[in-house]
Write a protein that holds these residues in place. Sequence first.
Motif, PDB file in Angstrom:
ATOM      1  N   ASP A   1       0.994  -1.378  -0.087  1.00  0.00           N
ATOM      2  CA  ASP A   1       0.051   0.141  -0.154  1.00  0.00           C
ATOM      3  C   ASP A   1       0.770   1.294   0.363  1.00  0.00           C
ATOM      4  OD1 ASP A   1      -3.042  -1.128   1.227  1.00  0.00           O
ATOM      5  OD2 ASP A   1      -1.438  -2.605   1.272  1.00  0.00           O
ATOM      6  N   ALA A   2       2.035   1.290   0.747  1.00  0.00           N
ATOM      7  CA  ALA A   2       3.255   2.444   0.808  1.00  0.00           C
ATOM      8  C   ALA A   2       3.314   2.683  -0.935  1.00  0.00           C
ATOM      9  CB  ALA A   2       4.006   2.559   1.879  1.00  0.00           C
ATOM     10  N   VAL A   3       3.788   2.095  -1.291  1.00  0.00           N
ATOM     11  CA  VAL A   3       4.656   1.936  -2.398  1.00  0.00           C
ATOM     12  C   VAL A   3       3.210   1.798  -3.934  1.00  0.00           C
ATOM     13  CG1 VAL A   3       4.829   0.428  -4.400  1.00  0.00           C
ATOM     14  CG2 VAL A   3       5.626  -0.302  -2.413  1.00  0.00           C
ATOM     15  N   PHE A   4       2.308   1.788  -3.348  1.00  0.00           N
ATOM     16  CA  PHE A   4       0.853   2.902  -4.400  1.00  0.00           C
ATOM     17  C   PHE A   4       0.979   4.106  -4.202  1.00  0.00           C
ATOM     18  CE2 PHE A   4      -3.011   3.913  -5.201  1.00  0.00           C
ATOM     19  CZ  PHE A   4      -3.588   3.897  -6.630  1.00  0.00           C
ATOM     20  N   ALA A   5       1.064   4.579  -3.148  1.00  0.00           N
ATOM     21  CA  ALA A   5       0.412   5.988  -2.597  1.00  0.00           C
ATOM     22  C   ALA A   5       2.019   6.929  -2.781  1.00  0.00           C
ATOM     23  CB  ALA A   5       1.046   6.008  -1.352  1.00  0.00           C
ATOM     24  N   ALA A   6       3.500   5.991  -2.305  1.00  0.00           N
ATOM     25  CA  ALA A   6       4.659   6.759  -3.279  1.00  0.00           C
ATOM     26  C   ALA A   6       4.524   7.221  -4.569  1.00  0.00           C
ATOM     27  CB  ALA A   6       5.803   5.919  -2.994  1.00  0.00           C
ATOM     28  N   VAL A   7       3.899   6.008  -5.544  1.00  0.00           N
ATOM     29  CA  VAL A   7       3.824   5.736  -7.095  1.00  0.00           C
ATOM     30  C   VAL A   7       2.863   6.887  -7.311  1.00  0.00           C
ATOM     31  CG1 VAL A   7       3.138   4.890  -8.970  1.00  0.00           C
ATOM     32  CG2 VAL A   7       5.145   4.050  -7.284  1.00  0.00           C
ATOM     33  N   TRP A   8       1.596   6.726  -6.330  1.00  0.00           N
ATOM     34  CA  TRP A   8       0.517   7.320  -6.505  1.00  0.00           C
ATOM     35  C   TRP A   8       0.758   9.356  -6.936  1.00  0.00           C
ATOM     36  CZ3 TRP A   8      -3.483   8.246  -9.992  1.00  0.00           C
ATOM     37  CH2 TRP A   8      -4.017   9.141 -10.158  1.00  0.00           C
ATOM     38  N   SER A   9       1.381   9.620  -5.174  1.00  0.00           N
ATOM     39  CA  SER A   9       1.611  11.079  -5.221  1.00  0.00           C
ATOM     40  C   SER A   9       2.784  11.446  -6.178  1.00  0.00           C
ATOM     41  CB  SER A   9       2.648  10.856  -3.467  1.00  0.00           C
ATOM     42  OG  SER A   9       3.449   9.905  -3.419  1.00  0.00           O
ATOM     43  N   ALA A  10       3.203  10.402  -6.946  1.00  0.00           N
ATOM     44  CA  ALA A  10       4.570  11.228  -8.276  1.00  0.00           C
ATOM     45  C   ALA A  10       3.487  11.398  -9.240  1.00  0.00           C
ATOM     46  CB  ALA A  10       5.925   9.735  -8.331  1.00  0.00           C
ATOM     47  N   PHE A  11       2.745  10.782  -9.591  1.00  0.00           N
ATOM     48  CA  PHE A  11       1.563  10.864 -10.654  1.00  0.00           C
ATOM     49  C   PHE A  11       1.930  11.830 -11.158  1.00  0.00           C
ATOM     50  CE2 PHE A  11      -1.643  10.600 -13.152  1.00  0.00           C
ATOM     51  CZ  PHE A  11      -2.060  10.296 -14.085  1.00  0.00           C
ATOM     52  N   GLU A  12       1.811  13.005 -12.435  1.00  0.00           N
ATOM     53  CA  GLU A  12       0.924  13.511 -12.641  1.00  0.00           C
ATOM     54  C   GLU A  12       0.690  13.711 -14.450  1.00  0.00           C
ATOM     55  OE1 GLU A  12       1.545  16.727 -11.524  1.00  0.00           O
ATOM     56  OE2 GLU A  12       3.235  16.263 -10.073  1.00  0.00           O
ATOM     57  N   PRO A  13      -0.377  14.015 -14.753  1.00  0.00           N
ATOM     58  CA  PRO A  13      -1.269  13.660 -15.606  1.00  0.00           C
ATOM     59  C   PRO A  13      -0.828  14.301 -16.597  1.00  0.00           C
ATOM     60  CG  PRO A  13      -2.449  15.163 -13.987  1.00  0.00           C
ATOM     61  CD  PRO A  13      -0.999  14.871 -13.701  1.00  0.00           C
TER      62      PRO A  13
END
Length: 635
Positions: free
Chosen positions: A250-262
Amino acid sequence: MTRPCPDTLDATVPRSRRQRRTIAAVPAVPFTAVVAVMAAYIALARGDAASKDDSIPSSQAAATSPAVAEGRGPGGGEAATKGAVPEAPNGGSSAAPAAGTSSGRNTQSASETTGPPRSASIRDERPVELRPYRVLVRLGLPRTAAWNEDLRAAVVRRFATVTANTLGQMWSLTVRRDDRLLPCNRIGLERLDARTFAADAESGFDKVYCVTVEPNGGRFTVWSREWDATVQRLGPICSARTYDRRSIGDAVFAAVWSAFEPVVYLKLVDADVIHVRIRGGEYLPAVSEFAPLRPGRILQPVFRHYNRDRTLRAIQPIPWTYLIVDSVQRGRARCHAVSGLRINLGARRRRVETVAIGVRPHLAETEVRLALRNAPTKALVAYRVSVYNRKPDLHKRRGTQNASSERSDAAEDSPGGAKPAADGVESGGRTGGETASTSGRSEDAPKPLILMSDRRGIIRVPADPAKPLVWLFISGGKYLLAMVPFVPGTVERTDLLLPDDSVRLGVVAQLELLKAEFVETIARRAVLMSRIRRHTRKGESAKAAELLAELEKLPDNKHYHDELEAIQFAAVQQAKQRRNRLAESRVKVLCKTVRELVDKFLPADGLQKFKDQLKELEEEARVEAEEVRSPDTMQ
């Protein structure tokens, strides 16, 4: 008579001799092998990624066991994991093991990859709104005794499951274990550069995330960094923390999504409204919190230049220009532009594609270095910079006429000014910053933060996540050199190249000396004229004539006009050589102002009028003298 044979398909003994010879020539096939072949055939028919491809379709990862390809390839703010992502229906412990593994012991098939999900040479003809992001996550996990294969596989499975349940078809996910991301902390991600992702771009991935997990006692910190292939930009480092070993995925997904830019594509520019198409916007996530774009988001436009064969030639970010999202409707959005340049984003350009990517502040401040456009190594010292959290109304500040000239001068004087940044960038048109000034305007004028550039020409602009966009007003003396929008905190340092104002500054220095001389001349002239009048009234014509001769030697109107003409001609010629039309117009305005001052206090016919006054005074003095003598004569 029969004999039991549980391991083969030869379960019965043939009755005839011919059948016995035929079956004896055929080797016995184990029943387990047949079952394995059938399972492989069924998996291939269902499109299982483990048997043919190393990608993880997000839409199938939750329904079936995710086939995770753990290859050995080359190459912030913090988010809490609790509540950051929705829990999977079956939980992380009930996820099926990866294909080809048995309790984490046999990892042969899990570590082999058969190829990328899509080649970069194959163009996706689907609309932008229906194109999912092809995402590659390179996961670097610690190589310690506590991190056995069971734990490593569980982290990957949990991450894939949460991603599929949250984002659905918006992401086409591929996960690979990368043991070369060393050390497994923030430092390992800071060492990355664009060359690390060259092979991934050729493989057809749209976004690549390098993720490392750093254990520190009972705390696990996940670091993530994004590389976007569309704009070829390496994003900031983001992080997430957890204290539960089971929540690392879950933390991996949270870190990846926080770095995501549309990423969005400009479709149409209609007056002040810019219509954009959102990449993968038609695939709505399960939770609205994870929508790729929301109103108020800030995007930075980028030009993608192509050759005639549609191969990418160059990528050109548009500086000091941003798009602000006004409304979102599934895969479409409406924005307005704010810019410090004279650029029309809606102009048609051959073989140029306009896209935009999201930007967010992640640093506390940004160092902005002020320098000359034609001499970037020369820093501008002691320049005043006013930082506004919204664009002020210049009409209310200094009046309509002055504000119009100041705004036009600043627009021409902005970085990039009237010059195109590259082929395909056209000058002219409406300045996008004027559109943004009409939104969010209140009656009270905003109070700026006043900064002054140091001896290196650097100012430090603080970042505010609540109000990420600010306006920078750069002034040299009483003149506004540039006004540009800026999102501080996105980069550590940047350069703001301003036009060369040395011609105007040289003229200002010469005019100041000339005005000082002019003031002294006016003062001496007034004293002499006063003394001449006094002597004339007393009838002392000799002294008055002597002072009048001294007055005639003082510089007159023609002298100062000649000096102004010499200053203006030299400065205009210098500005024309540098092709600086703005400096040329400013020099003319400065000289015109001083010329009007000279004509007002030292008119051309001033000396002649003064002599006429002296004649009148002499006549009055003569008449008074005669009146004084006449009574004596009568007596």
